[in-house]
Design a protein around this motif. Structure first.
Motif, short mmCIF file in Angstrom:
data_model
loop_
_atom_site.label_atom_id
_atom_site.label_comp_id
_atom_site.label_asym_id
_atom_site.label_seq_id
_atom_site.Cartn_x
_atom_site.Cartn_y
_atom_site.Cartn_z
N SER A 17 0.83 -1.20 0.00
CA SER A 17 0.00 0.00 0.00
C SER A 17 0.87 1.25 0.00
CB SER A 17 -0.90 0.00 1.24
OG SER A 17 -1.54 1.24 1.39
N ARG A 18 0.45 2.27 -0.74
CA ARG A 18 1.19 3.51 -0.80
C ARG A 18 0.73 4.49 0.28
NH1 ARG A 18 5.42 1.59 -3.14
NH2 ARG A 18 5.03 0.68 -5.19
N THR A 19 -0.18 4.02 1.14
CA THR A 19 -0.70 4.89 2.19
C THR A 19 0.38 5.30 3.18
OG1 THR A 19 -2.75 3.62 1.99
CG2 THR A 19 -2.60 5.16 3.83
N ARG A 21 3.23 6.53 2.82
CA ARG A 21 3.89 7.80 2.54
C ARG A 21 3.11 8.98 3.07
NH1 ARG A 21 3.59 8.08 -3.96
NH2 ARG A 21 4.37 5.97 -3.65
N TYR A 22 1.82 8.78 3.38
CA TYR A 22 0.99 9.89 3.85
C TYR A 22 0.95 9.99 5.37
CZ TYR A 22 -0.61 9.79 -0.99
OH TYR A 22 -0.66 9.80 -2.36
N VAL A 23 1.60 9.06 6.07
CA VAL A 23 1.59 9.11 7.53
C VAL A 23 2.24 10.40 8.04
CG1 VAL A 23 2.47 8.03 9.63
CG2 VAL A 23 1.46 6.62 7.84
N VAL A 25 2.47 13.24 6.56
CA VAL A 25 1.58 14.35 6.18
C VAL A 25 0.40 14.42 7.15
CG1 VAL A 25 0.11 15.29 4.36
CG2 VAL A 25 2.26 14.16 3.77
N ALA A 26 -0.15 13.25 7.50
CA ALA A 26 -1.28 13.23 8.43
C ALA A 26 -0.87 13.74 9.80
CB ALA A 26 -1.83 11.81 8.54
N TYR A 83 9.26 14.47 11.65
CA TYR A 83 8.35 13.97 10.61
C TYR A 83 9.03 12.93 9.71
CZ TYR A 83 5.55 17.88 12.18
OH TYR A 83 4.84 18.76 12.97
N HIS A 85 9.87 9.21 8.47
CA HIS A 85 9.06 8.00 8.44
C HIS A 85 9.39 7.07 9.60
CE1 HIS A 85 8.00 9.13 4.27
NE2 HIS A 85 6.95 8.35 4.46
N LEU A 156 -1.13 -0.33 6.89
CA LEU A 156 0.10 0.46 7.00
C LEU A 156 1.31 -0.41 7.33
CD1 LEU A 156 -1.31 3.50 9.02
CD2 LEU A 156 -1.03 3.31 6.55
#
Length: 485
Positions: A17-19, A21-23, A25-26, A83, A85, A156
């Motif tokens: 899942s590419r989700t 990468r948005y952690v 940002v969230a 921020y 990863h 995730l």
């Protein structure tokens, strides 16, 4: 080689899942929202608390300075690595980045306003940082809880390929599977040619050779490569593989043959380009320090006074049920194996000890950390006493006497101590505790081996901060009653 690549695709499944990468940002969005709330609360507090607002006429400056300070605060968190990863979900680095960034921002704002002779509201400044730091820590704590929950439910995930000998691959796999909240999903392994098998003993599919780790990692869509012992034959080969993986954006983790050692005891010191891992001595001797004993005495005395009504209610319930003894007294092994009389509210029938041998035989259990659900010896009031751990409260007097500690391995009877083997006797190097690491990690739902492993980790890696954390987590474990029977 083509056959191996086709097998790899079949085993590892679809792309990750590419989700993930948005952690960051969230989390950034949550931090920004928190900062807006903090700025508004600080402004409101300045207006309401007159002693924080001695000079009028500076409110207008907050319209410009406030947003700039908030933006600078967030930028400082980013600069110190808040921020990244790998900063989310585990360890203390995430919280340290927030604390360090907050103090740096406060210092820079104060110095900047002084040098520029800028009239920033002192009330707003004090309130913003007094509210903002706990607010940021709370938002990060909540984000961590949500992230861990998502990972436990299979979302995730970070796809991991392990390189090493089959035995070391299984050691790494056991740890990563046990700590599911980390979100590491093992997609396969690579080994040296002489160790090549279809799969390891724990069922990890072997997708290829360690010499082809870069190609296998790309084909398996791996996010991380974990190099365990025996994966490669030389430091030069390792260095070359790290370069290849770096070019493809695949992260590298090296897992030495060390486990159950806290990060506080490990120091990495490069010598001539060779990273040497220094491991400090176990800290069980610190667990007998004066500071811990003082903490136990003060803590147990305060809890006895605060829980007086609970003591009275439990006493009445037990006596009214069968007019039997209120307390259950049993000889337990304390520090260095010295026996002491451990106190508990009685939750079983008076002849419970006489029935233990029969129950052990029926359950086919060796007696080590023996517990069973629906134990026929437990009385009606004993069920709720155990459910909420009220039966353990008389042990506060054991703590006062020095037989026990508030936190430590649970005390065991001699029959259980006689079953110790290997390093299990290290449990006896510290005072037994009313609560411990395995109680807040699943209690009786854990296997005897896992509970023993956690107790030994506590003994070797003791710290006062860990004791406080365990006590805080104990409250949650008691309320949830998970694993209590």
């Amino acid at each position: 080689m083509t056959t191996m690549m086709e097998r790899t695709r079949q085993l590892v499944g679809a792309e990750p899942s590419r989700t993930l990468r948005y952690v960051p940002v969230a989390v950034l969005a949550v931090d920004l929202a928190m900062m807006v709330v903090v700025g508004a609360l600080a402004l409101y507090g300045r207006e309401q608390l007159r002693f924080l607002n001695p000079v009028d006429g500076v409110r207008e400056s907050l319209g410009v300075a406030g947003p700039l300070i908030v933006a600078g605060w967030i930028a400082m968190v980013a600069l110190v690595g808040g921020y990244r990863h790998d900063a989310f979900g585990s360890g203390t680095a995430e919280y340290r980045s927030v604390v360090n960034a907050s103090f740096l921002t406060a210092g820079l704002v104060g110095i900047g306003c002084y040098l520029a002779k800028f009239e920033l509201s002192r009330g707003w400044f004090l309130l913003a940082f007094a509210i903002g730091l706990p607010g940021l820590i709370a938002s990060r704590w909540l984000a961590r809880r949500l992230l861990r929950s998502a990972r436990r439910h299979g979302f995730l995930q970070v796809r991991v390929l392990v390189s090493g000998t089959p035995d070391h691959i299984d050691e790494v796999t056991d740890v990563l599977r046990r700590e599911a909240w980390l979100g590491y999903r093992i997609v396969g392994a690579v080994t040296r040619e002489r160790d090549l098998v279809e799969e390891t003993a724990t069922g990890v599919p072997v997708l290829g050779l360690a010499t082809d780790v870069t190609m296998v990692a790309e084909d398996a869509h791996a996010d991380v490569i974990v190099f365990a012992s025996g994966g490669l034959d030389s430091a030069k080969e390792m260095r070359e593989k790290v370069w290849e993986l770096e070019e493809r954006g695949i992260k590298v983790v090296v897992a030495p043959s060390l486990d159950d050692i806290s990060s506080d005891r490990i120091t990495v010191r490069p010598v001539g380009g060779l990273p040497l891992i220094h491991v400090d001595s176990p800290r069980w001797s610190d667990a007998a320090s004066f500071g811990k004993r003082l903490f136990d005495v003060v803590g147990s005395a305060m809890l006895i006074l605060a829980l007086g009504p609970v003591f009275l209610f439990a006493t009445a319930q037990i006596w009214l049920h069968d007019r039997g003894p209120i307390l259950f007294r049993q000889k337990r092994a304390g520090r260095h194996g010295e026996m002491f009389e451990c106190l508990k509210f009685r939750t079983m029938v008076p002849d419970a000890d006489r029935l233990i041998a029969e129950l052990l035989a029926d359950q086919d259990h060796d007696g080590l950390l023996f517990k069973m659900k629906d134990d026929p010896r437990i009385t009606r009031p004993g069920r709720w006493l155990r459910r909420f751990s009220v039966d353990e409260l008389p042990q506060l007097f054991n703590v006062l006497r020095g037989d026990m500690s508030l936190v430590g391995p649970r005390p065991q009877v001699q029959r259980e101590v006689d079953l110790y083997h290997g390093g299990m006797s290290r449990r006896l190097l510290v005072r037994p505790g009313m609560t411990g690491l395995w109680q807040v990690s699943g209690r009786n739902d854990l296997s005897a081996e896992e509970a023993m492993r956690l107790d030994l980790f506590y003994v070797d890696n003791w710290s006062m901060l860990q004791d406080v954390a365990i006590l805080v987590r104990t409250a949650g474990a008691v309320v949830s009653s998970r694993g209590a029977y």
